[in-house]
Design an enzyme around this catalytic site. Structure first.
Site, mmCIF file in Angstrom:
data_model
loop_
_atom_site.group_PDB
_atom_site.id
_atom_site.type_symbol
_atom_site.label_atom_id
_atom_site.label_comp_id
_atom_site.label_asym_id
_atom_site.label_seq_id
_atom_site.Cartn_x
_atom_site.Cartn_y
_atom_site.Cartn_z
ATOM 1 N N GLU A 164 13.722 5.171 2.749
ATOM 2 C CA GLU A 164 15.006 5.223 2.056
ATOM 3 C C GLU A 164 15.325 6.669 1.690
ATOM 4 O O GLU A 164 14.474 7.381 1.154
ATOM 5 C CB GLU A 164 14.964 4.376 0.776
ATOM 6 N N GLY A 185 9.366 7.117 -7.254
ATOM 7 C CA GLY A 185 8.414 6.410 -8.098
ATOM 8 C C GLY A 185 7.772 5.284 -7.317
ATOM 9 O O GLY A 185 6.552 5.184 -7.209
ATOM 10 N N ALA A 186 8.632 4.418 -6.740
ATOM 11 C CA ALA A 186 8.152 3.300 -5.936
ATOM 12 C C ALA A 186 9.261 2.884 -4.990
ATOM 13 O O ALA A 186 10.419 3.272 -5.159
ATOM 14 C CB ALA A 186 7.724 2.132 -6.823
ATOM 15 N N MET A 187 8.918 2.066 -3.991
ATOM 16 C CA MET A 187 9.879 1.675 -2.964
ATOM 17 C C MET A 187 9.686 0.213 -2.590
ATOM 18 O O MET A 187 8.564 -0.251 -2.395
ATOM 19 C CB MET A 187 9.699 2.569 -1.726
ATOM 20 N N GLU A 188 10.811 -0.500 -2.449
ATOM 21 C CA GLU A 188 10.816 -1.956 -2.307
ATOM 22 C C GLU A 188 10.729 -2.440 -0.874
ATOM 23 O O GLU A 188 11.295 -3.493 -0.538
ATOM 24 C CB GLU A 188 12.091 -2.523 -2.945
ATOM 25 N N ASN A 189 10.031 -1.749 0.025
ATOM 26 C CA ASN A 189 9.924 -2.219 1.403
ATOM 27 C C ASN A 189 9.622 -3.710 1.413
ATOM 28 O O ASN A 189 8.727 -4.182 0.704
ATOM 29 C CB ASN A 189 8.794 -1.481 2.127
ATOM 30 N N HIS A 211 10.634 -4.380 -11.153
ATOM 31 C CA HIS A 211 11.844 -3.825 -10.542
ATOM 32 C C HIS A 211 11.783 -3.941 -9.018
ATOM 33 O O HIS A 211 12.747 -4.373 -8.368
ATOM 34 C CB HIS A 211 11.986 -2.362 -10.962
ATOM 35 N N GLU A 212 10.639 -3.563 -8.445
ATOM 36 C CA GLU A 212 10.529 -3.603 -6.980
ATOM 37 C C GLU A 212 10.556 -5.039 -6.458
ATOM 38 O O GLU A 212 11.113 -5.302 -5.389
ATOM 39 C CB GLU A 212 9.263 -2.879 -6.528
ATOM 40 N N HIS A 238 14.020 -6.295 -6.124
ATOM 41 C CA HIS A 238 14.677 -5.809 -4.912
ATOM 42 C C HIS A 238 14.422 -6.723 -3.706
ATOM 43 O O HIS A 238 15.167 -6.635 -2.718
ATOM 44 C CB HIS A 238 14.175 -4.407 -4.574
#
Length: 962
Positions: free
Chosen positions: A224, A364-368, A400-401, A404
């Protein structure tokens, strides 16, 4: 995605965002067909999507086809003639892929060599031909493409491509062939590629860790918003969803991960290598594809679907040095998945959900989808020794992730000008259901609402839905407006219509757009269907316009009169900046006949001014529970009465009300709507407050004043004395020891009081902190340093110490017990006051710090009153190196901002403008403008309020005999 931290406020923004998007694509196309737009209204989203209008668009006329569809006088009635004359015709392909072809399926093989640090691969992409073409354009960046072949099913031919062109600016590759592909036919693009693995933290990259004293490598992805093209050739736009089948070739002793479960794995090349095959994905956007390769350990659990009753596996992966700190994040994931399924009435659709903890990560983090990734600092928690702050951070980020998985993954925005990140921010607050003692719903005011309002109060703000045609702009909009304002606007709507109807509308929306793309209007339609309200009209200006209102309350004999105007941090808005009228839920709380709080949620203000009948002899307050996205300005007398009521133990004003009062009073006073002394009167009245979240707001705002006046020795000393006065009773009451029986609120309040007192120079706290740190230095045993105080103690001993304390920080940074210990050590290094140690830290940024930590260092140095000006000069001196290292990821804008936004003089702003005048600022132009606004706002506050502030503080000191 979670960021720790926008396109420019352009002429085009100012006109196109004045109307609501009626965009709807034909047959999955992306909006180039003008015939789909209703004549009664033009589509801002459709126009931007069709023509790729850019921030630099500044000349003469609109496309003729557009003028033919929409009468020019109708368009001008929505904007201004001046702005119209500054638009020029630009082609969609300037920034967006042409719509001649559409990918439907990718078959990708990736071979990873962790010893040579290279990867190579092959891809087969099935295509639908939407328009006859002999040219195919797709995204690629940094890849060595070769052996490109196009096979046409219609013509039964295979075209080998002997040459292709590549535009490195737009990151697009064009291939041409002599025979055109027919509209309606199918084709397949095949290509091989290779590229080096780098530590860029974008695309497919390597991360490092120490294994048995030796540096080891592993790989993972971060795509992203537009970095999938760095890993394989693709159509890298969220609207162009396709299915994917991933195959990974790697050394036999490593683990391969991807979005979907493994179907089979087999040894190759005499058993030294293996190939791992993964299940086919559902329809998904390219930025959500993920894969990783390395020596990973994992923890495993499962959850039972609240919808189907199926049991699905959950895993969390990490390197061996972090896996023992991963269980809590896994537990959170297990708890929130069924909660979301019940809320949205949709089952999590994939067969598994993994999380990979990365040592090096840009965001911070990613919602793959199916493979969440993120930093150690947001997913690791030492089960033996952790702070409340770390526990809350891990829980909220994981939550949060997972949110998503529905908002962004099942249903994806058609383009990047959407509020789905805000939805995940709001839904991430589901942690309040699991941990009610955290009071997450009220904490939202400080963590999200106030951060959003602070940014949106600038003239350089931007709407939630904003023009972002190219990658430079997309990467800038992941800020407090995309996440926190969007989440706050949705929270306001939820409070107005009620949670049950809101969630029902969300479920309707998701079900209508399963595995598809959407625009914001689709969401409003779903909530409108559930509530029978015109939600789209109500929410239009909150999403499409920048800014928010300040409501001025004037009292009359029979009630109050309320007026809305745009709020700006520089004071009352000029007429040209005060054109927007918002639909404002006023949510009034007042004292009922029984003496208890009575709340009215029925008032929706649509006009510039409204009158409300009520008994002003009894306590009342607008924006009940602070759910509205606005500030409220009362007269000083009324504010004093509200403060007196708020200070009562049995006040009719809720926790959320009191938090909001603190933030509103300081924002209004520093902007010149009221006196700074009015805000301090409120703070003094609330000195007996028991709730941590109210104190969190007080600490933040009074610290902000101390920072602004940091170079005025007399005023700064007075503010420090006032801070010691505020925190003294709390320190005395709560002490230094943490107990298992303490509530989360008590622990956090103790940490806040001790940290605040030490920074303000309270000698008793400084002495105790030094003693505890010395015990650690003498014995190596850190048991005397509670996790909740670790950061505060490190900052304190370095502020008041020297070489010994500084060297201890460097050792902790090199081998931290936990990720939070590492960030605490960074803070300690950055708060050293010795100029030689400051220079050593600046040198360490490039020579010793991990790439992902550099922003932490620069942020820390900017908070140190002694080092912040040196940091600004250092950034100028090292600008070329900073730009070279960070222009490829999302940190550059935050680094630039943190280097300068603590400056306080008009001359500082002029110097910054002069320095950047000759720089390419396209990757951080909005962040730079916001920084300049901040510097000038600081300067204005000093000029306007120093006399008032000093007079009040001296009067307070005399009254208090201090």
């Amino acid at each position: 995605m979670v960021n720790f931290s926008c396109p420019t406020r352009t002429l085009w923004n100012r006109c196109s965002n004045r109307v609501y998007s009626e965009y709807r694509p034909i047959d999955g196309a992306a909006g180039s067909h003008l015939s789909v737009w209703p004549q009664k209204r033009f589509s801002s989203f459709g126009l931007r999507h069709a023509f790729g209008l850019r921030s630099s668009a500044v000349t003469t006329h609109l496309p003729g086809s557009f003028r033919n569809r929409i009468p020019l006088n109708r368009f001008c009635s929505l904007t201004t003639t001046t702005i119209m004359s500054n638009l020029k015709e630009v082609k969609r392909e300037d920034h967006r892929l042409p719509l001649d072809v559409k990918p439907t399926h990718y078959d990708i093989t990736i071979k990873t060599d962790l010893e040579k640090l290279i990867f190579e691969g092959s891809v087969k992409i099935d295509l639908e031909i939407l328009k006859e073409t002999s040219t195919i354009v797709f995204n690629s960046s940094g890849l060595n493409l070769r052996d490109i072949v196009v096979h046409s099913e219609a013509l039964k031919t295979e075209q080998k491509i002997s040459a292709e062109s590549h535009d490195s600016v737009s990151e697009r590759t064009t291939v041409q062939f002599p025979v055109a592909l027919n509209s309606g036919s199918k084709a397949q693009l095949r290509a091989n590629f290779d590229a080096p693995l780098t530590g860029s933290m974008m695309g497919y990259y390597y991360s490092t860790w120490e294994q048995d004293g030796k540096k080891s490598y592993y790989t993972l992805t971060q795509f992203e918003s537009t970095a999938a093209r760095r890993a394989f050739p693709c159509w890298d736009e969220p609207l162009l969803k396709a299915t994917y089948t991933i195959h990974m070739v790697s050394r036999a002793n490593t683990v391969n991960l991807s979005n979907m479960p493994v179907t089979s794995e087999e040894k190759i090349n005499n058993g030294d290598w293996k190939i791992t095959h993964f299940e086919k994905t559902p329809l998904v956007s390219s930025y959500l594809i993920a894969f990783a390769n390395g020596v990973f350990d994992f923890l495993e659990d499962s959850y039972t679907s609240a919808i189907s009753g199926k049991t699905k596996p959950l895993r969390i992966y990490a390197t061996a040095d972090h896996i023992h700190q991963a269980k809590y994040a896994l537990d959170v994931k297990k708890k929130v998945l069924p909660l979301y399924e019940k809320m949205f009435e949709i089952e999590y659709p994939l067969p598994k959900l993994d999380t990979l903890i990365a040592n090096d990560f840009d965001a911070g983090a990613m919602e793959n989808w199916g493979l969440i990734t993120g930093r150690t600092s947001v997913f690791c928690l030492d089960p033996q020794k952790f702070s409340v702050a770390v526990q809350k951070r891990v829980a909220t980020v994981q939550s949060h992730e997972v949110a998503h998985m529905w908002f962004g993954n099942i249903t994806t925005m058609a383009w990047w000008d959407n509020l789905l990140p805000g939805f995940a921010t709001l839904m991430g607050e589901v942690m309040g259901r699991l941990y009610p003692e955290w009071k997450v719903y009220s904490e939202f005011i400080t963590e999200h609402l106030n951060q959003a309002l602070a940014l949106d109060a600038k003239l350089s703000s931007h709407p939630i839905e904003v023009e972002c045609p190219d990658a430079n702009q997309i990467n800038q909009i992941f800020d407090s407006l995309s996440y926190s304002k969007a989440g706050s606007v949705l929270r306001m709507l939820l409070a107005f219509v009620g949670e049950e109807r809101f969630l029902k509308g969300v479920s309707i929306y998701l079900k209508k757009h399963l595995y598809a793309n959407s625009v914001t209007k689709n969401l409003w339609d779903g909530i409108g269907e559930a509530t029978k309200l015109d939600v789209a009209t109500m929410m239009e200006n909150w999403v499409s316009k920048m800014g928010f209102p300040v409501l001025t309350v004037t009292e009359a004999n029979d009630g109050i009169r309320v007026r809305q105007d745009r709020f700006l941090e520089t004071g009352p808005a000029k007429e040209q900046d005060n054109q927007t009228l918002w639909h404002v839920p006023l949510t009034l709380v007042q004292t009922g006949p029984d003496g208890k709080a009575k709340q009215d949620n029925s008032i929706l203000m649509k006009e510039r001014e409204v009158s409300i009948k009520l008994d002003t002899s009894k306590p009342f307050k607008l924006n009940a529970d602070t759910t509205g996205v606005y500030r409220v300005l009362y007269s000083p007398d009324r504010l004093a009465k509200i403060a007196a009521e708020a200070a009562k133990g049995d006040s009719v004003f809720s926790l959320g009300d009191r938090i909001g009062l603190v933030h509103d009073s300081f924002a209004l006073s520093t902007a010149g709507f009221a006196k700074v002394s009015d805000a301090l009167v409120l703070v003094e009245a609330l000195r007996g407050e028991k709730e941590y979240l109210v104190w969190q707001g007080i600490r933040e705002k009074v610290s902000q004043l101390a920072s602004i006046w940091s170079e005025d020795k007399n005023t700064h000393q007075l503010l420090n004395a006032f801070r010691r006065y505020l925190y003294g009773p709390l320190v005395e009451q709560l002490g230094f020891e943490y107990h298992d029986k303490d509530s989360a609120d008590t622990k956090q309040l103790r940490t806040l009081a001790l940290q605040g007192a030490s920074v303000a120079g309270e000698q008793s706290v400084i002495t105790e902190f030094k003693k505890r740190f010395q015990a650690y230095l003498d014995t190596g045993d850190d048991s005397s340093i509670p996790p909740d105080l670790e950061r505060s103690i490190y900052i304190c001993v370095n502020t008041n110490g020297g070489r010994t304390e500084y060297d201890a920080m460097k050792k902790i940074y090199a081998k931290p017990r936990t990720p939070s210990s590492k960030t605490a050590a960074i803070a300690g290094m950055c708060w050293a006051r010795d100029p030689a140690l400051i220079e050593e830290t600046l040198k360490f940024i490039f020579d010793g710090a991990r790439e992902q930590d550099i922003f932490y260092f620069m942020s820390g140095l900017s908070q140190n009153l002694v080092s912040r000006r040196r940091l600004a000069h250092w950034t100028k001196e090292n600008y070329d190196e900073i730009y070279k290292r960070f222009s490829g990821n999302t940190q550059l804008s935050r680094i630039i901002s943190s280097s300068f936004d603590h400056l306080t003089a008009e001359k500082d702003a002029q110097d910054v403008e002069e320095f950047f005048k000759v720089k390419d600022i396209s990757k951080y132009d909005l962040g730079l403008k916001q920084t300049l606004d901040t510097i000038r706002a600081n300067s204005s506050i000093i000029q306007r309020s120093t006399g008032d502030l000093v007079n009040w503080l001296e009067s307070w000191r005399e009254r208090s005999k201090l």
